[in-house]
Motif scaffolding. Structure first.
Motif, short mmCIF file in Angstrom:
data_model
loop_
_atom_site.label_atom_id
_atom_site.label_comp_id
_atom_site.label_asym_id
_atom_site.label_seq_id
_atom_site.Cartn_x
_atom_site.Cartn_y
_atom_site.Cartn_z
N VAL A 202 1.02 -1.12 0.19
CA VAL A 202 -0.26 0.25 -0.13
C VAL A 202 1.12 1.12 0.13
CG1 VAL A 202 -1.65 1.58 0.88
CG2 VAL A 202 -1.57 -0.86 1.29
N ILE A 203 1.84 1.23 0.57
CA ILE A 203 2.76 2.79 0.32
C ILE A 203 3.05 2.41 -0.79
CG2 ILE A 203 5.12 3.04 1.40
CD1 ILE A 203 4.20 1.62 4.52
N ASP A 204 3.33 1.44 -0.88
CA ASP A 204 4.59 1.68 -2.54
C ASP A 204 3.26 2.49 -3.38
OD1 ASP A 204 7.10 0.39 -1.48
OD2 ASP A 204 6.46 -1.16 -2.01
N CYS A 205 2.27 1.95 -3.27
CA CYS A 205 0.88 2.12 -4.63
C CYS A 205 0.76 3.13 -4.16
CB CYS A 205 -0.24 1.52 -4.52
SG CYS A 205 -1.62 2.05 -5.07
N LEU A 206 1.01 4.14 -2.98
CA LEU A 206 0.94 5.47 -2.59
C LEU A 206 1.51 6.44 -2.65
CD1 LEU A 206 -0.98 4.70 0.72
CD2 LEU A 206 -2.41 5.98 -0.86
N THR A 207 2.97 5.86 -2.90
CA THR A 207 4.17 6.57 -3.46
C THR A 207 4.48 6.91 -4.82
OG1 THR A 207 4.97 5.73 -1.51
CG2 THR A 207 6.88 7.10 -3.35
N GLN A 208 4.04 5.00 -5.63
CA GLN A 208 4.19 6.10 -6.86
C GLN A 208 3.16 6.38 -7.73
OE1 GLN A 208 3.33 1.65 -7.78
NE2 GLN A 208 5.77 0.93 -7.45
N ARG A 209 1.60 7.05 -6.34
CA ARG A 209 1.05 7.45 -7.10
C ARG A 209 1.29 8.83 -6.85
NH1 ARG A 209 -4.32 5.13 -9.17
NH2 ARG A 209 -3.68 2.84 -8.81
N GLY A 210 2.46 9.26 -6.30
CA GLY A 210 2.07 10.80 -5.26
C GLY A 210 1.62 10.98 -4.05
N ILE A 211 0.62 10.25 -3.95
CA ILE A 211 -0.32 10.47 -2.83
C ILE A 211 0.75 10.32 -1.24
CG2 ILE A 211 -1.80 10.10 -1.48
CD1 ILE A 211 -3.31 8.05 -4.32
N PRO A 212 0.92 11.84 -0.78
CA PRO A 212 1.66 11.49 0.70
C PRO A 212 0.93 10.62 1.87
CG PRO A 212 -0.28 13.65 0.70
CD PRO A 212 0.18 12.76 -1.17
N LEU A 213 1.49 10.56 2.27
CA LEU A 213 1.06 9.31 3.33
C LEU A 213 2.30 9.50 5.04
CD1 LEU A 213 3.09 5.49 3.89
CD2 LEU A 213 2.78 7.03 1.06
N ILE A 214 1.82 9.68 6.33
CA ILE A 214 1.98 9.43 7.33
C ILE A 214 2.05 7.71 7.48
CG2 ILE A 214 1.83 9.42 9.86
CD1 ILE A 214 0.47 12.15 8.46
N VAL A 215 3.09 6.75 7.81
CA VAL A 215 3.08 5.85 8.53
C VAL A 215 3.26 6.25 9.80
CG1 VAL A 215 4.20 3.94 8.96
CG2 VAL A 215 4.15 4.51 6.48
N CYS A 216 1.85 5.26 10.76
CA CYS A 216 1.43 5.07 12.43
C CYS A 216 1.85 3.85 12.41
CB CYS A 216 0.61 5.76 11.84
SG CYS A 216 -0.94 5.77 13.88
N SER A 217 2.62 3.51 13.47
CA SER A 217 2.86 2.45 13.87
C SER A 217 3.51 2.17 15.46
CB SER A 217 4.11 2.24 12.81
OG SER A 217 4.09 0.38 13.49
N GLY A 218 3.62 0.93 15.83
CA GLY A 218 3.85 0.95 16.73
C GLY A 218 5.44 1.08 17.01
N TYR A 219 5.76 0.03 15.41
CA TYR A 219 7.14 -0.49 15.37
C TYR A 219 8.19 1.15 14.72
CZ TYR A 219 4.86 -4.96 15.58
OH TYR A 219 4.08 -5.92 16.16
N ALA A 220 7.82 2.37 14.25
CA ALA A 220 7.84 3.46 13.71
C ALA A 220 9.92 3.77 13.93
CB ALA A 220 7.05 4.61 14.10
N GLU A 221 10.17 3.07 15.58
CA GLU A 221 11.43 4.05 15.58
C GLU A 221 12.41 2.82 15.46
OE1 GLU A 221 11.50 7.10 16.59
OE2 GLU A 221 9.71 7.73 16.24
N LEU A 222 12.29 1.55 15.62
CA LEU A 222 13.01 0.35 15.00
C LEU A 222 13.92 1.03 13.64
CD1 LEU A 222 10.73 -2.16 15.57
CD2 LEU A 222 12.41 -1.93 16.88
N PRO A 223 15.37 0.51 13.34
CA PRO A 223 15.75 1.83 12.68
C PRO A 223 15.74 0.34 11.24
CG PRO A 223 17.29 0.82 14.77
CD PRO A 223 15.95 0.15 14.83
N GLN A 224 15.26 -0.85 11.45
CA GLN A 224 15.08 -1.52 10.49
C GLN A 224 13.76 -0.51 9.34
OE1 GLN A 224 15.48 -2.83 13.51
NE2 GLN A 224 13.74 -4.45 13.07
N VAL A 225 13.18 -0.44 10.47
CA VAL A 225 11.87 0.07 10.18
C VAL A 225 12.20 1.25 9.22
CG1 VAL A 225 9.68 1.03 10.16
CG2 VAL A 225 10.31 -0.80 11.19
N LYS A 226 12.13 1.86 10.28
CA LYS A 226 13.53 4.27 9.55
C LYS A 226 13.71 3.71 7.79
CE LYS A 226 12.67 6.61 13.50
NZ LYS A 226 13.75 7.55 14.34
N ALA A 227 15.45 2.96 8.24
CA ALA A 227 15.47 2.32 7.00
C ALA A 227 15.01 2.07 4.93
CB ALA A 227 16.91 1.17 7.30
N ARG A 228 13.70 0.96 5.52
CA ARG A 228 12.77 1.02 4.55
C ARG A 228 11.64 1.94 3.96
NH1 ARG A 228 9.81 0.07 1.57
NH2 ARG A 228 9.10 -2.07 0.47
#
Length: 135
Positions: free
Chosen positions: A72-98
């Motif tokens: 979904v993130i990739d689809c929205l990004t490809q369409r130029g739709i701005p997004l915010i990721v809201c997650s309990g995993y948001a601060e994990l380094p591997q998530v931030k990197a991805r």
């Protein structure tokens, strides 16, 4: 009798599998003058809906009952739709990197932090709660 003309309300897609959190997010967005698409609880539901929607932005949970929302993130990004990721995993380094430079907000989210991120990310006016804008 003619119905009153309703001003355009930007539509924000909500992807969240926890129904209470989804409804809380929806209430928050509506109170700020947005319209919501969803909330969707599954990646497939959101991917099916996105092509038919006109969106000002999206707020996407990363982990939906073990299914990651990267498609979904990739689809929205490809369409130029701005997004915010809201997650309990948001601060994990591997998530931030991805996720790169996408804006992240950790759960539980604070209304003030979300409002600030929405104003920056969706490039809309800073929306005050509807009750404060009347009168």
């Amino acid at each position: 009798m003619d119905s009153p003309i309703r001003p355009h309300r930007p539509r924000i897609l909500v992807l969240e599998d926890d129904m209470l959190l989804a409804l809380d997010m929806e209430d928050h967005l509506i109170a700020r003058g947005y319209e919501t698409a969803g909330p969707y609880g599954r990646v497939a539901q959101a991917l099916e809906a996105i092509p038919d929607l006109t969106l000002a932005g999206a707020i996407v949970d990363l982990n939906l009952a073990g299914e990651l929302s990267f498609p979904v993130i990739d689809c929205l990004t490809q369409r130029g739709i701005p997004l915010i990721v809201c997650s309990g995993y948001a601060e994990l380094p591997q998530v931030k990197a991805r996720l790169g430079s996408l804006p992240l907000i950790a759960k539980p989210w604070s209304p003030e932090r979300l409002d600030a991120l929405m104003a920056q990310t969706f490039q809309a006016d800073t929306r005050a709660p509807l009750r404060a804008r009347r009168g």
